[in-house]
Design a protein around this motif. Structure first.
Motif, PDB file in Angstrom:
ATOM      1  N   ILE A   1       9.276 -17.665  59.596  1.00  0.00           N
ATOM      2  CA  ILE A   1       9.158 -16.204  59.570  1.00  0.00           C
ATOM      3  C   ILE A   1       9.903 -15.646  60.767  1.00  0.00           C
ATOM      4  O   ILE A   1       9.727 -16.128  61.895  1.00  0.00           O
ATOM      5  CB  ILE A   1       7.678 -15.751  59.632  1.00  0.00           C
ATOM      6  N   GLN A   2      10.723 -14.622  60.529  1.00  0.00           N
ATOM      7  CA  GLN A   2      11.431 -13.933  61.605  1.00  0.00           C
ATOM      8  C   GLN A   2      11.082 -12.448  61.522  1.00  0.00           C
ATOM      9  O   GLN A   2      11.162 -11.838  60.457  1.00  0.00           O
ATOM     10  CB  GLN A   2      12.939 -14.135  61.469  1.00  0.00           C
ATOM     11  N   PHE A   3      10.673 -11.890  62.668  1.00  0.00           N
ATOM     12  CA  PHE A   3      10.327 -10.468  62.659  1.00  0.00           C
ATOM     13  C   PHE A   3      10.445  -9.931  64.087  1.00  0.00           C
ATOM     14  O   PHE A   3      10.644 -10.683  65.053  1.00  0.00           O
ATOM     15  CB  PHE A   3       8.904 -10.262  62.128  1.00  0.00           C
ATOM     16  N   GLY A   4      10.293  -8.618  64.235  1.00  0.00           N
ATOM     17  CA  GLY A   4      10.335  -7.996  65.553  1.00  0.00           C
ATOM     18  C   GLY A   4      11.488  -7.030  65.694  1.00  0.00           C
ATOM     19  O   GLY A   4      12.160  -6.656  64.720  1.00  0.00           O
ATOM     20  N   GLY A   5      11.759  -6.627  66.957  1.00  0.00           N
ATOM     21  CA  GLY A   5      12.726  -5.569  67.220  1.00  0.00           C
ATOM     22  C   GLY A   5      14.136  -6.025  67.506  1.00  0.00           C
ATOM     23  O   GLY A   5      15.008  -5.191  67.780  1.00  0.00           O
ATOM     24  N   GLY A   6      14.410  -7.327  67.492  1.00  0.00           N
ATOM     25  CA  GLY A   6      15.772  -7.817  67.671  1.00  0.00           C
ATOM     26  C   GLY A   6      16.131  -8.212  69.087  1.00  0.00           C
ATOM     27  O   GLY A   6      17.279  -8.600  69.350  1.00  0.00           O
ATOM     28  N   GLY A   7      15.184  -8.167  70.017  1.00  0.00           N
ATOM     29  CA  GLY A   7      15.463  -8.525  71.404  1.00  0.00           C
ATOM     30  C   GLY A   7      15.250 -10.007  71.672  1.00  0.00           C
ATOM     31  O   GLY A   7      15.514 -10.861  70.811  1.00  0.00           O
ATOM     32  N   THR A   8      14.796 -10.326  72.875  1.00  0.00           N
ATOM     33  CA  THR A   8      14.577 -11.712  73.285  1.00  0.00           C
ATOM     34  C   THR A   8      13.597 -12.407  72.338  1.00  0.00           C
ATOM     35  O   THR A   8      12.585 -11.844  71.937  1.00  0.00           O
ATOM     36  CB  THR A   8      14.011 -11.757  74.720  1.00  0.00           C
ATOM     37  N   THR A   9      13.924 -13.664  71.996  1.00  0.00           N
ATOM     38  CA  THR A   9      13.128 -14.398  71.011  1.00  0.00           C
ATOM     39  C   THR A   9      12.045 -15.250  71.661  1.00  0.00           C
ATOM     40  O   THR A   9      12.301 -15.962  72.636  1.00  0.00           O
ATOM     41  CB  THR A   9      14.019 -15.314  70.149  1.00  0.00           C
ATOM     42  N   THR A  10      10.848 -15.162  71.101  1.00  0.00           N
ATOM     43  CA  THR A  10       9.763 -16.090  71.405  1.00  0.00           C
ATOM     44  C   THR A  10       9.451 -16.856  70.124  1.00  0.00           C
ATOM     45  O   THR A  10       9.260 -16.245  69.069  1.00  0.00           O
ATOM     46  CB  THR A  10       8.497 -15.347  71.878  1.00  0.00           C
ATOM     47  N   THR A  11       9.434 -18.184  70.219  1.00  0.00           N
ATOM     48  CA  THR A  11       9.211 -19.020  69.040  1.00  0.00           C
ATOM     49  C   THR A  11       7.862 -19.723  69.138  1.00  0.00           C
ATOM     50  O   THR A  11       7.536 -20.328  70.153  1.00  0.00           O
ATOM     51  CB  THR A  11      10.325 -20.072  68.889  1.00  0.00           C
ATOM     52  N   PHE A  12       7.094 -19.607  68.069  1.00  0.00           N
ATOM     53  CA  PHE A  12       5.803 -20.275  67.964  1.00  0.00           C
ATOM     54  C   PHE A  12       5.829 -21.244  66.785  1.00  0.00           C
ATOM     55  O   PHE A  12       6.528 -21.012  65.802  1.00  0.00           O
ATOM     56  CB  PHE A  12       4.673 -19.277  67.686  1.00  0.00           C
ATOM     57  N   ILE A  13       5.068 -22.293  66.898  1.00  0.00           N
ATOM     58  CA  ILE A  13       4.723 -23.095  65.725  1.00  0.00           C
ATOM     59  C   ILE A  13       3.236 -22.883  65.518  1.00  0.00           C
ATOM     60  O   ILE A  13       2.423 -23.216  66.389  1.00  0.00           O
ATOM     61  CB  ILE A  13       5.015 -24.589  65.918  1.00  0.00           C
ATOM     62  N   SER A  14       2.888 -22.286  64.419  1.00  0.00           N
ATOM     63  CA  SER A  14       1.471 -22.024  64.142  1.00  0.00           C
ATOM     64  C   SER A  14       1.054 -22.804  62.906  1.00  0.00           C
ATOM     65  O   SER A  14       1.856 -23.077  62.022  1.00  0.00           O
ATOM     66  CB  SER A  14       1.223 -20.528  63.930  1.00  0.00           C
ATOM     67  N   GLY A  15      -0.199 -23.169  62.879  1.00  0.00           N
ATOM     68  CA  GLY A  15      -0.708 -23.906  61.735  1.00  0.00           C
ATOM     69  C   GLY A  15      -2.197 -23.725  61.617  1.00  0.00           C
ATOM     70  O   GLY A  15      -2.866 -23.228  62.523  1.00  0.00           O
ATOM     71  N   PHE A  16      -2.709 -24.090  60.473  1.00  0.00           N
ATOM     72  CA  PHE A  16      -4.156 -24.057  60.303  1.00  0.00           C
ATOM     73  C   PHE A  16      -4.560 -25.158  59.337  1.00  0.00           C
ATOM     74  O   PHE A  16      -3.766 -25.638  58.540  1.00  0.00           O
ATOM     75  CB  PHE A  16      -4.636 -22.698  59.794  1.00  0.00           C
ATOM     76  N   PHE A  17      -5.786 -25.584  59.454  1.00  0.00           N
ATOM     77  CA  PHE A  17      -6.375 -26.415  58.419  1.00  0.00           C
ATOM     78  C   PHE A  17      -7.873 -26.178  58.396  1.00  0.00           C
ATOM     79  O   PHE A  17      -8.456 -25.640  59.331  1.00  0.00           O
ATOM     80  CB  PHE A  17      -6.026 -27.901  58.573  1.00  0.00           C
ATOM     81  N   GLU A  18      -8.463 -26.543  57.300  1.00  0.00           N
ATOM     82  CA  GLU A  18      -9.902 -26.409  57.153  1.00  0.00           C
ATOM     83  C   GLU A  18     -10.540 -27.791  57.154  1.00  0.00           C
ATOM     84  O   GLU A  18      -9.952 -28.752  56.673  1.00  0.00           O
ATOM     85  CB  GLU A  18     -10.246 -25.672  55.855  1.00  0.00           C
ATOM     86  N   ILE A  19     -11.722 -27.868  57.734  1.00  0.00           N
ATOM     87  CA  ILE A  19     -12.497 -29.095  57.728  1.00  0.00           C
ATOM     88  C   ILE A  19     -13.732 -28.860  56.879  1.00  0.00           C
ATOM     89  O   ILE A  19     -14.306 -27.768  56.890  1.00  0.00           O
ATOM     90  CB  ILE A  19     -12.940 -29.488  59.157  1.00  0.00           C
ATOM     91  N   ASP A  20     -14.123 -29.867  56.131  1.00  0.00           N
ATOM     92  CA  ASP A  20     -15.357 -29.780  55.377  1.00  0.00           C
ATOM     93  C   ASP A  20     -16.476 -29.277  56.291  1.00  0.00           C
ATOM     94  O   ASP A  20     -16.622 -29.718  57.427  1.00  0.00           O
ATOM     95  CB  ASP A  20     -15.716 -31.160  54.820  1.00  0.00           C
TER      96      ASP A  20
END
Length: 320
Positions: free
Chosen positions: A99-118
């Motif tokens: 996903i790329q979004f924002g105002g077009g300036g300096t870039t901050t990159t994240f790796i996000s994730g989720f999972f569910e546990i029983d």
């Protein structure tokens, strides 16, 4: 087997997903929260995190990791005056796993994730972990932990064949290392069995209960395992764990019994004996006290159990 290994070895992970997020300044995201376990690794750049229970800004830098449990609402942004977009609106910009979004300036990159546990598997962990773990980049990390972070960043940056499965397993490893770091090295207050395994003497008794819950443990026998007098052990256990040794043993036995009830069709009396109860009536009474209903009702609809969680109310905890 130590409690952490015991819990992780039987943990059932589901609905795992990851995203690489490139946010260009100015940027901001708000989420109303959801019941999954969420991970965010800051690959490059910086940001600020706030949650409902912790409105004070938390500075994020490259290499930082934060992990959130439960449905705590939160915001991540580059500046307090930046426009904040709803998580669902940002999600609509997804192309594959990026996903790329924002105002077009300096870039901050994240790796996000989720999972569910029983839910049943999650209970022992959620009872002792805070809602937010923040692992700073400058804090000492094991080589294995750092290797997982580097592999995760590399795989998300240049995904290949089977990348989704690889990243899902790396997130599971990240979870294990984060909880291990919190339990062993963090100077913040811990509760329950997680606090006990950091205590050299109490850990011996905890490990004994986890290894053979069916043993007819007494406070005397557990004190011997811990190398302490009966009175000193009982007082120390209650102070650190927040309950008596036998109360803890009962909860662990019932947790194991619930997993056995879910996993097979053995008679309740057989399961009761397997975890240390000679009387089905005594087992049923203990099960109802811990789970809120009797074993036969649980077998019919285990998903209907609304397990209480005593997640630490102090919110964000950081390593010392």
């Amino acid at each position: 087997m130590d409690p952490l290994s015991d819990i992780f070895s039987s943990m059932r992970v589901r609905k795992a997903k990851f995203t690489t997020l490139d946010a260009t300044a100015p940027w901001g995201v708000v989420s109303n929260g959801d019941p999954s376990i969420k991970f965010v690794l800051v690959v490059r750049g910086s940001g600020v995190l706030t949650t409902r229970e912790n409105p004070e800004p938390v500075a994020l830098r490259a290499g930082d990791v934060f992990i959130m449990f439960g449905d705590e609402p939160y915001r991540v942004y580059d500046h307090e005056r930046s426009r904040i977009e709803e998580c669902l609106d940002v999600e609509a910009l997804r192309e594959g796993n990026r996903i790329q979004f924002g105002g077009g300036g300096t870039t901050t990159t994240f790796i996000s994730g989720f999972f569910e546990i029983d839910r049943l598997d999650a209970r022992p962990l959620l009872n002792v972990l805070p809602k937010l773990l923040h692992l700073k980049s400058e804090q000492n990390r094991s080589r294995a932990f750092q290797a997982v972070l580097e592999l995760l960043a590399a795989e998300a940056d240049a995904p290949g064949l089977g990348s989704e499965a690889v990243v899902r397993r790396l997130f599971e490893l990240l979870f294990v290392h984060a909880v291990r770091a919190y339990s062993q090295h963090w100077g913040t207050a811990k509760t329950g069995w997680l606090a006990a395994i950091a205590d050299r003497n109490l850990a011996l008794a905890i490990e004994a209960m986890h290894a053979t819950p069916q043993t007819p443990w007494t406070v005397d026998r557990l004190a011997q395992k811990a190398g302490m007098s009966r009175s000193a052990f009982a007082a120390r256990f209650k102070e650190v764990v927040g309950q008596s040794p036998l109360a803890y043993l009962t909860e662990w036995r019932i947790y194991q019994a619930a997993r056995l009830i879910e996993a097979n069709d053995d008679k309740i009396s057989v399961i009761a004996r397997r975890i240390g109860y000679q009387s089905e009536a005594a087992f049923t009474k203990a099960f109802r006290k811990v789970m809120g209903r009797n074993p036969s009702e649980f077998r019919k609809s285990p998903g209907a159990i609304a397990f209480p969680t005593a997640v630490a109310s102090d919110g964000m905890l950081e390593a010392a």
